[in-house]
Design a protein around this motif. Structure first.
Motif, PDB file in Angstrom:
ATOM      1  N   SER A  88       0.833  -1.195   0.000  1.00 22.74           N
ATOM      2  CA  SER A  88       0.000   0.000   0.000  1.00 22.74           C
ATOM      3  C   SER A  88       0.869   1.246   0.000  1.00 22.74           C
ATOM      4  CB  SER A  88      -0.927   0.012   1.214  1.00 22.74           C
ATOM      5  OG  SER A  88      -1.823   1.092   1.140  1.00 22.74           O
ATOM      6  N   GLY A  89       0.558   2.155  -0.893  1.00 20.86           N
ATOM      7  CA  GLY A  89       1.351   3.367  -1.027  1.00 20.86           C
ATOM      8  C   GLY A  89       2.404   3.260  -2.106  1.00 20.86           C
ATOM      9  N   GLY A  90       2.671   2.053  -2.605  1.00 20.18           N
ATOM     10  CA  GLY A  90       3.581   1.875  -3.723  1.00 20.18           C
ATOM     11  C   GLY A  90       2.791   1.684  -4.994  1.00 20.18           C
ATOM     12  N   SER A  91       3.473   1.287  -6.061  1.00 28.67           N
ATOM     13  CA  SER A  91       2.789   1.093  -7.331  1.00 28.67           C
ATOM     14  C   SER A  91       2.213  -0.317  -7.405  1.00 28.67           C
ATOM     15  CB  SER A  91       3.749   1.310  -8.493  1.00 28.67           C
ATOM     16  OG  SER A  91       4.679   0.243  -8.599  1.00 28.67           O
ATOM     17  N   ALA A  92       1.224  -0.485  -8.278  1.00 30.52           N
ATOM     18  CA  ALA A  92       0.671  -1.816  -8.517  1.00 30.52           C
ATOM     19  C   ALA A  92       1.744  -2.742  -9.063  1.00 30.52           C
ATOM     20  CB  ALA A  92      -0.506  -1.718  -9.486  1.00 30.52           C
ATOM     21  N   PHE A  93       2.658  -2.185  -9.835  1.00 32.94           N
ATOM     22  CA  PHE A  93       3.761  -2.973 -10.386  1.00 32.94           C
ATOM     23  C   PHE A  93       4.616  -3.546  -9.256  1.00 32.94           C
ATOM     24  CE2 PHE A  93       8.042  -3.473 -12.094  1.00 32.94           C
ATOM     25  CZ  PHE A  93       7.795  -4.180 -13.274  1.00 32.94           C
ATOM     26  N   ASP A  94       4.927  -2.724  -8.253  1.00 30.96           N
ATOM     27  CA  ASP A  94       5.735  -3.189  -7.118  1.00 30.96           C
ATOM     28  C   ASP A  94       5.021  -4.296  -6.361  1.00 30.96           C
ATOM     29  OD1 ASP A  94       7.735  -1.344  -7.695  1.00 30.96           O
ATOM     30  OD2 ASP A  94       6.911   0.179  -6.361  1.00 30.96           O
ATOM     31  N   ALA A  95       3.711  -4.123  -6.151  1.00 26.56           N
ATOM     32  CA  ALA A  95       2.945  -5.117  -5.402  1.00 26.56           C
ATOM     33  C   ALA A  95       2.904  -6.446  -6.150  1.00 26.56           C
ATOM     34  CB  ALA A  95       1.530  -4.607  -5.155  1.00 26.56           C
ATOM     35  N   ILE A  96       2.738  -6.395  -7.460  1.00 24.06           N
ATOM     36  CA  ILE A  96       2.710  -7.625  -8.249  1.00 24.06           C
ATOM     37  C   ILE A  96       4.094  -8.244  -8.308  1.00 24.06           C
ATOM     38  CG2 ILE A  96       2.498  -8.449 -10.631  1.00 24.06           C
ATOM     39  CD1 ILE A  96      -0.022  -6.755 -10.836  1.00 24.06           C
ATOM     40  N   LEU A  97       5.118  -7.410  -8.377  1.00 23.66           N
ATOM     41  CA  LEU A  97       6.479  -7.919  -8.408  1.00 23.66           C
ATOM     42  C   LEU A  97       6.790  -8.712  -7.142  1.00 23.66           C
ATOM     43  CD1 LEU A  97       8.856  -7.764 -10.387  1.00 23.66           C
ATOM     44  CD2 LEU A  97       9.745  -5.857  -9.052  1.00 23.66           C
ATOM     45  N   GLU A  98       6.272  -8.264  -5.990  1.00 20.02           N
ATOM     46  CA  GLU A  98       6.439  -9.016  -4.744  1.00 20.02           C
ATOM     47  C   GLU A  98       5.906 -10.440  -4.893  1.00 20.02           C
ATOM     48  OE1 GLU A  98       4.578  -7.130  -1.450  1.00 20.02           O
ATOM     49  OE2 GLU A  98       6.297  -5.872  -0.962  1.00 20.02           O
ATOM     50  N   ALA A  99       4.735 -10.539  -5.503  1.00 21.63           N
ATOM     51  CA  ALA A  99       4.123 -11.856  -5.663  1.00 21.63           C
ATOM     52  C   ALA A  99       4.895 -12.721  -6.643  1.00 21.63           C
ATOM     53  CB  ALA A  99       2.671 -11.698  -6.123  1.00 21.63           C
ATOM     54  N   VAL A 100       5.301 -12.132  -7.757  1.00 22.70           N
ATOM     55  CA  VAL A 100       6.023 -12.887  -8.785  1.00 22.70           C
ATOM     56  C   VAL A 100       7.347 -13.403  -8.239  1.00 22.70           C
ATOM     57  CG1 VAL A 100       7.136 -12.734 -11.047  1.00 22.70           C
ATOM     58  CG2 VAL A 100       4.914 -11.662 -10.683  1.00 22.70           C
ATOM     59  N   GLU A 101       8.060 -12.568  -7.502  1.00 27.84           N
ATOM     60  CA  GLU A 101       9.362 -12.977  -6.996  1.00 27.84           C
ATOM     61  C   GLU A 101       9.227 -13.939  -5.818  1.00 27.84           C
ATOM     62  OE1 GLU A 101      11.769  -9.506  -6.412  1.00 27.84           O
ATOM     63  OE2 GLU A 101      12.026  -9.231  -8.572  1.00 27.84           O
ATOM     64  N   THR A 102       8.159 -13.822  -5.037  1.00 30.93           N
ATOM     65  CA  THR A 102       7.913 -14.813  -3.994  1.00 30.93           C
ATOM     66  C   THR A 102       7.668 -16.181  -4.616  1.00 30.93           C
ATOM     67  OG1 THR A 102       6.995 -13.178  -2.467  1.00 30.93           O
ATOM     68  CG2 THR A 102       6.343 -15.465  -2.123  1.00 30.93           C
ATOM     69  N   GLU A 103       6.930 -16.205  -5.696  1.00 30.69           N
ATOM     70  CA  GLU A 103       6.616 -17.448  -6.395  1.00 30.69           C
ATOM     71  C   GLU A 103       7.799 -17.972  -7.181  1.00 30.69           C
ATOM     72  OE1 GLU A 103       4.634 -20.659  -7.657  1.00 30.69           O
ATOM     73  OE2 GLU A 103       3.652 -19.156  -6.417  1.00 30.69           O
ATOM     74  N   ASN A 104       8.734 -17.083  -7.523  1.00 31.72           N
ATOM     75  CA  ASN A 104       9.769 -17.394  -8.510  1.00 31.72           C
ATOM     76  C   ASN A 104       9.109 -17.843  -9.805  1.00 31.72           C
ATOM     77  OD1 ASN A 104      12.450 -17.519  -9.387  1.00 31.72           O
ATOM     78  ND2 ASN A 104      12.516 -19.723  -9.069  1.00 31.72           N
ATOM     79  N   GLY A 105       8.030 -17.127 -10.139  1.00 29.74           N
ATOM     80  CA  GLY A 105       7.291 -17.401 -11.361  1.00 29.74           C
ATOM     81  C   GLY A 105       7.611 -16.377 -12.424  1.00 29.74           C
ATOM     82  N   ARG A 106       6.715 -16.225 -13.361  1.00 36.40           N
ATOM     83  CA  ARG A 106       6.889 -15.282 -14.467  1.00 36.40           C
ATOM     84  C   ARG A 106       5.596 -14.521 -14.683  1.00 36.40           C
ATOM     85  NH1 ARG A 106      11.159 -16.578 -13.411  1.00 36.40           N
ATOM     86  NH2 ARG A 106      12.890 -17.327 -14.684  1.00 36.40           N
ATOM     87  N   ALA A 107       5.701 -13.262 -15.071  1.00 34.60           N
ATOM     88  CA  ALA A 107       4.531 -12.456 -15.404  1.00 34.60           C
ATOM     89  C   ALA A 107       4.871 -11.542 -16.565  1.00 34.60           C
ATOM     90  CB  ALA A 107       4.065 -11.643 -14.197  1.00 34.60           C
ATOM     91  N   TRP A 108       3.914 -11.324 -17.430  1.00 38.50           N
ATOM     92  CA  TRP A 108       4.087 -10.411 -18.558  1.00 38.50           C
ATOM     93  C   TRP A 108       2.705 -10.093 -19.115  1.00 38.50           C
ATOM     94  CZ3 TRP A 108       5.030 -15.623 -18.754  1.00 38.50           C
ATOM     95  CH2 TRP A 108       4.337 -16.373 -19.712  1.00 38.50           C
ATOM     96  N   VAL A 109       2.637  -9.134 -20.039  1.00 40.43           N
ATOM     97  CA  VAL A 109       1.412  -8.858 -20.771  1.00 40.43           C
ATOM     98  C   VAL A 109       1.560  -9.481 -22.144  1.00 40.43           C
ATOM     99  CG1 VAL A 109      -0.079  -7.094 -21.767  1.00 40.43           C
ATOM    100  CG2 VAL A 109       0.894  -6.757 -19.491  1.00 40.43           C
ATOM    101  N   ALA A 110       0.688 -10.420 -22.460  1.00 40.06           N
ATOM    102  CA  ALA A 110       0.794 -11.173 -23.701  1.00 40.06           C
ATOM    103  C   ALA A 110       0.348 -10.325 -24.894  1.00 40.06           C
ATOM    104  CB  ALA A 110      -0.048 -12.442 -23.608  1.00 40.06           C
TER     105      ALA A 110
END
Length: 623
Positions: A404-426
């Motif tokens: 909260s207070g950061g960007s949506a990108f930062d919040a999603i990046l937390e999830a992606v890196e916790t998962e060690n997964g991948r995210a992108w816009v197709a």
């Protein structure tokens, strides 16, 4: 054979968040040889980043000039215009790219015509622009509070900020202690402690709820001392006339909360002095209290989302000339010990549904959430269209939301890196998330070689790169604790080389496995294909065109390279990490950034499909 047909469309006007806008085909104005697009993050260790599209549009008639009043799109060439690119070849249509034109440049004069150079970026750019507000904060904002005090100031603050934006800032008196932990979930909440000696907050008179119209008062806090109670809000009335003040009071000794109309002398008034909740306050926990008035005759009071009392009293007006106060016990100048986290004043009657929603959003923590659930929640916050999502179910859980207070990108990046997964816009515009087990290591999407038997690559780079060698893995968990795993043999041979990651996982076993995975992936020197190039011409085969136009991020491909000096071919599997395509006269050239296809999956304890990964088992699972 022929070159594929390009279809370039845009959606003029302010419609950035529309899932299916009205597309306008502008392919006839496209200078095809100017097309370039790029999607992906370079390699498996890089953070996700927005993809880009560049192209030139013929502009002899100034139709793409935002300043030209006679143009067909005048007033509609604004930032964040949606644009998409597709190709059709051999009766197959490929969704190549979708995103936003961020700016409209001035016309550039060519030799025989004018054109504009357009640059666009995908939806990840939008995520970087938008600040994440917790669900509770968003819900309060949507209800348009007249004044809203969050008590989130730092220790020693001299101003209590009005977060409504209306400027009704308060003044601390007596030294309330800011920086206390607050109860609102899904954000880093704070509160102020009142010490029962001389602490209180003084609000501007203009912020008081006045007149005879509807109103609501919301308070969140708890009693912390032995005295009788605490005022969330105390607005004394004017000295003369038939108008009254208001007080929202919680009592420890009587285990109740009351909404009271105050007499002109400031004492408890008539009628709704008995409007109260009888739920306990002696538990010393935070509670959510809301009092409302419909503007006619009905008063209600709610405790932790549930209506507990109602009262009818018609025709009373409210006005104050003395500044309202917060956090003290009014009678006989006695002060109270309490902690207050939220105070919001509304010029409307909140409905029962409003009150329950505020309570639920404030009380429901965003912890023990799957990574995919966190990403979904963040996309919901910012209004990302539901039809533009392709979210794989996550495997890792996450701790309390810290974005909260950061960007949506930062919040999603937390999830992606916790998962060690991948995210992108197709290419079709969908936000795409894949968990760490989603990548297939069994069936390549295509095989590229230089011997003519498969899809032909034009050039390929293989390396044993020193920059990819790490033998000390450090992972920081949600509590800031660092777990370190070393490959002692590699450290002895190459000196310590540290790779660091941050995970919001609360599970120490998972953090340990993450560190082990990083070590196993990087501690051993290995041959890697770094990048590969492929080209297509009008006479290229349909298979070759399909491979170039249909290649996707995360695809497994097989790459073969015959050494020019002879000997056995190098044959390795790789994952596609980035795709960069340039179109010139009669040719498409694609460059693929690659990563090794072995050891890509992080292994977790209690996973029945996989096994525990440590230095003794690295490479022992068929990689």
């Amino acid at each position: 054979m022929a070159l594929p047909t390009a279809v370039l469309e845009f959606a003029p006007g302010a419609n950035a968040s529309v899932e299916s806008p009205t597309w306008v085909d502008i392919s006839s104005y496209l200078l095809v040889e100017s097309l370039r697009w790029e999607i992906g993050s370079g390699n498996a260790d890089s953070r996700i980043r927005p993809s880009t599209l560049r192209f030139n549009l013929k502009n002899n008639t100034r139709r793409f000039d935002p300043e030209y009043a006679a143009g067909p799109y005048y007033g509609q060439l604004v930032p964040m215009v949606q644009v998409r690119l597709r190709f059709t070849h051999n009766a197959v249509t490929y969704a190549t790219w979708r995103g936003y034109i961020l700016e409209w440049p001035n016309t550039i004069k060519g030799h025989s015509y004018s054109f504009v150079e357009v640059q666009a970026q995908d939806g990840l750019t939008v995520l970087q622009m938008l600040e994440v507000v917790s669900p509770f904060s968003a819900a309060v904002t949507d209800l348009s509070p007249r004044a809203w005090y969050r008590f989130s100031e730092p220790v020693g603050a001299t101003v209590l900020v009005d977060s409504s934006g209306n400027g009704y800032h308060g003044t601390p008196e007596g030294g309330p202690t800011f920086g206390q932990s607050g109860p609102i979930a899904a954000e880093t909440d704070r509160a102020a402690l009142f010490d029962e000696v001389d602490d209180r907050m003084v609000l501007p008179t203009a912020a008081a709820l006045t007149g005879s119209g509807a109103f609501s008062i919301m308070g969140v806090g708890k009693i912390t001392a032995a005295l009788d109670g605490c005022y969330f809000y105390h607005a004394p009335p004017q000295i003369t006339g038939s108008v009254h003040g208001l007080a929202l009071f919680v009592s420890k000794s009587d285990d109740l909360a009351t909404l009271t109309l105050l007499n002109t002398d400031g004492t408890d008034g008539i009628g709704i002095g008995e409007l109260r909740v009888t739920s306990t306050f002696t538990d010393l926990d935070e509670h959510h209290i809301v009092a409302t008035y419909d503007g006619t005759d009905t008063y209600r009071i709610y405790f932790d989302g549930v209506e507990e009392d109602t009262h009818t009293l018609a025709g009373l007006s409210r006005a104050v000339t003395v500044p309202p106060k917060v956090g003290f016990l009014h009678g006989s100048n006695i002060y109270s010990g309490c902690t207050i986290s939220e105070l919001a004043l509304f010029d409307s009657e909140l409905t029962a549904a409003n009150v329950l929603n505020l309570y639920n959003l404030g009380a429901t923590p965003w912890d023990n959430q799957l990574t995919s659930a966190r990403i979904t929640a963040v996309l919901d916050m910012i209004g990302w269209p539901a039809g533009l999502r392709d979210i794989n179910t996550g495997i890792s859980t996450m701790g309390v939301f810290t974005g909260s207070g950061g960007s949506a990108f930062d919040a999603i990046l937390e999830a992606v890196e916790t998962e060690n997964g991948r995210a992108w816009v197709a290419g079709d515009g969908k936000f795409t998330f894949r968990n760490r087990q989603a990548r297939s290591t069994s069936t390549p999407a295509a095989t590229y070689s230089d011997d003519g038997a498969d899809v032909k690559h034009f050039d390929v780079s293989h390396t044993r790169d020193d920059l990819n060698l790490f033998n000390v893995a450090q992972v920081t968990d949600v509590n800031g604790q660092v777990t370190e795993v070393r490959d002692s043999a590699s450290v002895t041979q190459f000196y310590p080389r540290v790779i660091s990651r941050t995970s919001q996982s609360p599970d120490p076993e998972e953090i340990y496995d993450y560190a082990n995975w990083l070590k196993a992936q990087h501690a051993i020197s290995r041959t890697r294909f770094r990048w590969m190039k492929a080209r297509c011409f009008p006479d290229s085969s349909n298979t070759r065109w399909a491979a170039l136009l249909g290649q996707k991020l995360g695809d497994l491909i097989n790459v073969e390279l015959t050494p020019p000096g002879g000997g056995a071919a190098i044959d390795l599997d790789a994952f596609v990490e980035m795709i960069s395509v340039t179109v010139s006269a009669g040719m498409f050239e694609a460059t693929y950034q690659l990563s090794p296809a072995d050891g890509q999956r992080m292994l977790v304890l209690d996973d029945p499909v996989l096994a525990k990964l440590d230095s003794a088992h690295a490479g022992g699972l068929g990689w």
